[in-house]
Design a protein around this motif. Structure first.
Motif, short mmCIF file in Angstrom:
data_model
loop_
_atom_site.label_atom_id
_atom_site.label_comp_id
_atom_site.label_asym_id
_atom_site.label_seq_id
_atom_site.Cartn_x
_atom_site.Cartn_y
_atom_site.Cartn_z
N THR A 303 0.82 -1.22 0.00
CA THR A 303 0.00 0.00 0.00
C THR A 303 0.85 1.26 0.00
O THR A 303 0.31 2.36 0.10
N ARG A 304 2.18 1.10 -0.10
CA ARG A 304 3.05 2.28 -0.03
C ARG A 304 2.82 3.23 -1.20
O ARG A 304 2.94 4.45 -1.04
N ASP A 305 2.49 2.68 -2.37
CA ASP A 305 2.22 3.55 -3.51
C ASP A 305 1.02 4.45 -3.24
O ASP A 305 1.04 5.65 -3.55
N GLU A 306 -0.04 3.85 -2.67
CA GLU A 306 -1.22 4.64 -2.36
C GLU A 306 -0.92 5.68 -1.28
O GLU A 306 -1.37 6.83 -1.36
N VAL A 307 -0.12 5.29 -0.27
CA VAL A 307 0.25 6.23 0.79
C VAL A 307 1.01 7.41 0.20
O VAL A 307 0.76 8.57 0.55
N ASN A 308 1.93 7.12 -0.71
CA ASN A 308 2.69 8.20 -1.35
C ASN A 308 1.78 9.12 -2.16
O ASN A 308 1.95 10.35 -2.16
N THR A 309 0.80 8.53 -2.85
CA THR A 309 -0.12 9.34 -3.65
C THR A 309 -0.91 10.30 -2.77
O THR A 309 -1.04 11.49 -3.09
N TYR A 310 -1.41 9.80 -1.65
CA TYR A 310 -2.19 10.66 -0.75
C TYR A 310 -1.29 11.65 -0.02
O TYR A 310 -1.74 12.77 0.30
N THR A 311 -0.05 11.28 0.23
CA THR A 311 0.89 12.22 0.85
C THR A 311 1.19 13.38 -0.08
O THR A 311 1.36 14.52 0.37
N LEU A 312 1.23 13.11 -1.38
CA LEU A 312 1.43 14.19 -2.36
C LEU A 312 0.31 15.23 -2.26
O LEU A 312 0.56 16.43 -2.42
N GLY A 313 -0.90 14.76 -1.98
CA GLY A 313 -2.00 15.70 -1.78
C GLY A 313 -1.76 16.60 -0.58
O GLY A 313 -2.02 17.81 -0.64
N ALA A 314 -1.23 16.02 0.50
CA ALA A 314 -0.92 16.81 1.69
C ALA A 314 0.19 17.82 1.40
O ALA A 314 0.16 18.96 1.89
N ILE A 315 1.16 17.41 0.59
CA ILE A 315 2.27 18.31 0.24
C ILE A 315 1.76 19.49 -0.58
O ILE A 315 2.12 20.65 -0.35
N GLN A 316 0.89 19.21 -1.55
CA GLN A 316 0.38 20.27 -2.43
C GLN A 316 -0.44 21.30 -1.66
O GLN A 316 -0.42 22.49 -1.99
N GLY A 324 3.93 21.28 9.89
CA GLY A 324 4.61 21.24 11.18
C GLY A 324 5.51 20.03 11.28
O GLY A 324 5.11 18.93 10.91
N ALA A 325 6.71 20.23 11.75
CA ALA A 325 7.65 19.12 11.90
C ALA A 325 7.06 18.06 12.83
O ALA A 325 6.51 18.37 13.89
N GLY A 326 7.14 16.80 12.41
CA GLY A 326 6.65 15.70 13.23
C GLY A 326 5.15 15.55 13.25
O GLY A 326 4.61 14.85 14.13
N THR A 327 4.44 16.13 12.28
CA THR A 327 2.97 16.10 12.30
C THR A 327 2.38 15.12 11.29
O THR A 327 1.17 15.14 11.08
N TYR A 328 3.19 14.28 10.67
CA TYR A 328 2.65 13.41 9.63
C TYR A 328 1.53 12.52 10.16
O TYR A 328 0.50 12.35 9.51
N TYR A 329 1.72 11.95 11.35
CA TYR A 329 0.72 11.05 11.95
C TYR A 329 -0.61 11.78 12.14
O TYR A 329 -1.69 11.21 11.94
N THR A 330 -0.53 13.05 12.51
CA THR A 330 -1.74 13.83 12.76
C THR A 330 -2.41 14.26 11.46
O THR A 330 -3.65 14.31 11.37
N ASN A 331 -1.60 14.56 10.46
CA ASN A 331 -2.12 15.14 9.23
C ASN A 331 -2.62 14.10 8.22
O ASN A 331 -3.60 14.34 7.51
N PHE A 332 -1.97 12.93 8.15
CA PHE A 332 -2.27 11.98 7.09
C PHE A 332 -3.70 11.45 7.10
O PHE A 332 -4.28 11.24 6.01
N PRO A 333 -4.34 11.21 8.26
CA PRO A 333 -5.72 10.70 8.23
C PRO A 333 -6.69 11.56 7.43
O PRO A 333 -7.70 11.05 6.92
N ALA A 334 -6.41 12.85 7.28
CA ALA A 334 -7.31 13.71 6.50
C ALA A 334 -7.21 13.44 5.01
O ALA A 334 -8.09 13.87 4.25
N TYR A 335 -6.18 12.72 4.57
CA TYR A 335 -5.94 12.50 3.14
C TYR A 335 -6.04 11.03 2.73
O TYR A 335 -6.23 10.74 1.56
N ARG A 336 -5.93 10.12 3.67
CA ARG A 336 -5.93 8.70 3.32
C ARG A 336 -7.31 8.24 2.85
O ARG A 336 -8.34 8.81 3.23
#
Length: 441
Positions: A303-316, A324-336
């Motif tokens: 599922t890493r490909d899908e995770v990367n795809t949704y992470t790109l949305g968070a980056i954009q 925020g540094a160290g906030t990936y765990y908090t931020n990613f659920p909004a995009y997965r």
């Protein structure tokens, strides 16, 4: 006792405390716990503070290496400084984790500085390299022993994941693999530095030199490298093993092409590392399981490909500032989305994407530029330096950078304090390989 003697003893004690800290950092689960991160940071700041006290009492030479490496240090400092601004400007969506990340970022920059300031002679370079190799050997032996005996513990804590594979005192086998690759890079550079730079006069002399290298006093280091590779293979980490052999081959070719002093012994050593370790050690310690995992990898099972795809949305959505540094765990659920499964992702399985998501693309670019700067320094050292040790540690830095650049595409080694700390020390060695004067003491 003269003030100069007292200052020298204090400086020596500080150096050994620095080495002890490097040996400690991987032990408590790779220092990937809040208390361990705080302890590491406090110890680095204490060592830096002590160095400053010594410098005030009796000015110590910072040397050319430190001054020439200030641009790299400045680029490394962009991450913790921006994390502090993310807190002040109320950008971070998780202030507690951002504060911790800022603290650890300053500590890593401090560790880079300490290495440049304190590793000022060939003797200290060798001591530092042997401490890193010794730490890697311990992790390899400990992880292998836990796996072979079936009595599996981490750092005084029973293992509950990755049973049957070597993890050392790390939680994740991929992070042990990353740490072993970094320390193996240092060990291989040391081995290369011991090779005779003179060309053999005939084939008999050539084979005599090779046998001396493989069976003589240098055999001890060679055996240590074999045991570390065995530990690496027993992690069954696909990209960890792939990154090791790929970086060894690429760095080896670069060394042979760039160095004016490359010998046949260098070719034989690198070839033996690849052939013997891959086909002999791997046969006994499970390389076929690594190959099987590589063959079984597919888009449907990962599922890493899908995770990367949704992470790109968070980056954009936060391209310049990050969340925020160290906030990936908090931020990613909004995009997965549902297709990534029911797993929790506290990190992206891609260091480049996670840094960009947390810090923004500008700061991420600065960190990548710092690594590129050091890579170029190591390449220049292999071309221009005459001292075997300097060329050897330049090879170590080159190989480590290539390996982690490859591994970071599918994992998050740089989010693990022990691996990040070891990497910044190797970056400092890359700078030392180019600028340090060739003195023994």
């Amino acid at each position: 006792m003269s003030s100069l003697s007292v200052s020298h003893k204090a400086d020596t004690s500080l150096f050994y405390a620095y080495l002890a800290l490097l040996a400690w950092i991987p032990l408590p689960l790779g220092s990937n716990r809040p208390w361990a991160i705080c302890l590491m940071s406090v110890m680095v700041f204490a060592l830096l503070g002590y160095w400053l006290i010594l410098h005030i009492r009796k000015p110590l030479s910072t040397g050319t290496t430190f001054s020439r490496s200030l641009p790299v240090l400045g680029l490394l400092l962009t991450a913790p400084l921006w994390a502090a601004f993310q807190l002040l400007l109320d950008i971070s969506i998780d202030p507690a984790n951002t504060l911790q990340s800022s603290l650890s970022g300053f500590a890593l920059a401090g560790l880079f500085s300490l290495t440049l300031l304190m590793v000022r002679s060939q003797r200290r370079i060798k001591l530092l390299c042997y401490v890193l190799v010794g730490s890697g050997l311990f992790q390899a032996l400990y992880g292998s022993m836990m796996t072979l005996t079936g009595i599996e513990y981490l750092f005084f804590v029973p293992k509950d994941t990755y049973l049957g594979t070597a993890t050392g005192t790390f939680v994740n086998r991929n992070h042990l693999a990353g740490y072993l690759v970094l320390t193996l890079s240092v060990g291989i550079g040391l081995m290369i530095s011991t090779l005779d730079g003179q060309s053999a006069t005939n084939w008999r002399d050539f084979f005599r030199r090779i046998l001396t290298t493989l069976l003589g006093n240098k055999a001890r280091l060679r055996i240590i490298l074999v045991m570390m590779v065995a530990g690496l293979v027993m992690t069954h980490s696909r990209m960890g093993n792939s990154a090791f052999f790929a970086s060894l081959a690429i760095a080896g070719v670069l060394a042979l092409l760039l160095s004016k002093r490359s010998t046949k012994a260098t070719i034989v050593l690198i070839s033996s590392l690849i052939i013997i370790d891959l086909f002999v050690v791997g046969t006994f310690f499970g390389v076929e399981k690594v190959v099987q995992r590589l063959e079984n990898s597919s888009e449907t099972s990962e599922t890493r490909d899908e995770v990367n795809t949704y992470t790109l949305g968070a980056i954009q959505d936060n391209m310049l500032t990050g969340t925020g540094a160290g906030t990936y765990y908090t931020n990613f659920p909004a995009y997965r989305q549902y297709d990534v499964g029911g797993y929790f992702y506290d990190h992206a399985h891609n260091d480049y994407f996670e840094f960009a998501s947390d810090y923004g693309v500008v700061v991420t670019g600065c960190l990548m530029l710092a690594v590129l700067w050091t890579f170029i320094s190591a390449i220049r050292a292999q071309i221009n330096r005459k001292t075997a040790l300097m060329r050897g540690i330049a090879f170590s830095a080159t190989m480590a950078i290539i390996a982690l650049a490859i591994h970071s595409t599918v994992d998050f080694n740089l989010q693990i304090p022990a691996n990040a700390a070891t990497f910044v020390v190797i970056l400092a060695l890359g700078q030392i390989s180019l600028y340090q004067k060739s003195r023994r003491s």
